[in-house]
Design a protein around this motif. Structure first.
Motif, PDB file in Angstrom:
ATOM      1  N   ARG A   1       0.836  -1.204   0.000  1.00  0.00           N
ATOM      2  CA  ARG A   1       0.000   0.000   0.000  1.00  0.00           C
ATOM      3  C   ARG A   1       0.877   1.264   0.000  1.00  0.00           C
ATOM      4  NH1 ARG A   1      -2.402  -0.690   4.731  1.00  0.00           N
ATOM      5  NH2 ARG A   1      -3.248  -2.683   4.077  1.00  0.00           N
TER       6      ARG A   1
ATOM      7  N   GLY B   1       3.145   1.251  -3.365  1.00  0.00           N
ATOM      8  CA  GLY B   1       2.508   1.076  -4.674  1.00  0.00           C
ATOM      9  C   GLY B   1       3.122  -0.071  -5.457  1.00  0.00           C
TER      10      GLY B   1
ATOM     11  N   GLU C   1       3.391  -3.971  -5.808  1.00  0.00           N
ATOM     12  CA  GLU C   1       2.577  -5.122  -5.392  1.00  0.00           C
ATOM     13  C   GLU C   1       3.418  -6.263  -4.848  1.00  0.00           C
ATOM     14  OE1 GLU C   1      -0.679  -6.259  -4.220  1.00  0.00           O
ATOM     15  OE2 GLU C   1      -0.678  -4.356  -5.331  1.00  0.00           O
TER      16      GLU C   1
END
Ligand code: HPA
Length: 273
Positions: free
Chosen positions: A25, A28, A30
């Motif tokens: 989060r 950004g 993953e």
């Protein structure tokens, strides 16, 4: 806020998963491919390895704590490598001697695995037993001796440690620097440095570098299914190998002096993983 890892009923693997979600989060990014823990003297590698995509204060990630030590950076970074791979750089190590328990020592490694990393690079500053190793010498860790009398594994968790410091990854490191020495690292609890008698003892046991980290983390990395690559920076000759008394300031200073050279070396190696 109390650290969720302090609750004995909590599942440390679930907390690591939450931490990995926090990182995704905040950054950004993953998933990460490779993770590195940068110990004394190694921090600059994060700057030269690739492009920093995000820098996150460790204290904002579930289960992480503020670093106890000057010279240890309290952030996690997401770095995009020239190869296109993503690296998670952990600048905030929790040491066993801080007394928060083993779960917190290995939380960063478990978190790295939960972000997707399949390779864990562990680095540290250590005392050298080989008198030929000048302060500033990087040494590849070939194996370890865990002298903490504890384990990060809980319950009947039997994990093979035969090739813990991956032969495959060590071969890659040696392609970059063919004269890289290898040695066995021994983790003692610390935080005091060793007596000369203890250094003689660990030498008899087969150790070449002595320090206060890494072995517990390597075990947790293997439990999590990661391949491990380890490096020590010899910041000083171990007690009694030279007659110079040990000081933390000198250890930090030796790390700073060696930093540009070993960081470039590490960046080069990481680029090939
Ligand atoms: N002993 C233990 N840990 C260390 C040393 C040492 O000589 N140098 C850096 N970390």
């Amino acid at each position: 806020m109390t650290n969720p890892l302090m609750d004995p009923a909590a599942n440390p693997h679930e907390i690591a998963k939450r931490a990995a979600d926090d990182i995704a989060r905040a950054s950004g990014v993953e998933r990460h491919d490779i993770a590195l823990t940068l110990g004394s003297g190694w921090a600059k590698a994060a700057d030269v390895m690739g492009e920093t995509v995000a820098e996150i204060p460790a204290t904002t990630i579930t289960g992480f704590s503020a670093p106890a030590l000057e010279g240890h950076v309290g952030t996690l970074r997401s770095v995009k490598l020239p190869s296109g791979k993503t690296a998670l750089v952990i600048g905030a190590r929790t040491h066993y001697y801080e007394g928060h328990g083993v779960r917190r020592v290995v939380h960063s490694v478990r978190t790295a695995a939960a972000t997707g990393a399949s390779i864990m690079v562990l680095t540290n500053g250590a005392g050298g037993l080989n008198p030929q190793w000048e302060p500033g010498t990087p040494v590849l860790i070939s194996d370890h001796i865990n002298m903490t009398a504890t384990s990060p594994l809980e319950g009947a968790t039997f994990i093979d440690l035969t090739d813990l410091y991956s032969t495959r990854l060590r071969r890659i490191a040696k392609e970059v620097k063919t004269d890289l020495d290898e040695g066995v690292y021994i983790q003692l609890p610390g935080p005091h440095y060793e007596t000369p008698a203890e250094v003689r003892m660990v030498g008899v046991l087969g150790a070449n570098m002595v320090g206060m980290s890494t072995a517990l983390e390597a075990i947790a990395a293997r439990e999590a299914g990661m391949e491990v690559l380890g490096f020590s920076l010899v910041t000083n000759l171990a007690a009694g190998i030279s007659d110079v008394p040990l000081s933390h300031d000198d250890v930090i200073e030796a790390g700073k002096t060696a930093e540009p050279v070993i960081s470039a070396l590490l960046a080069d190696i990481v680029g090939r993983l």
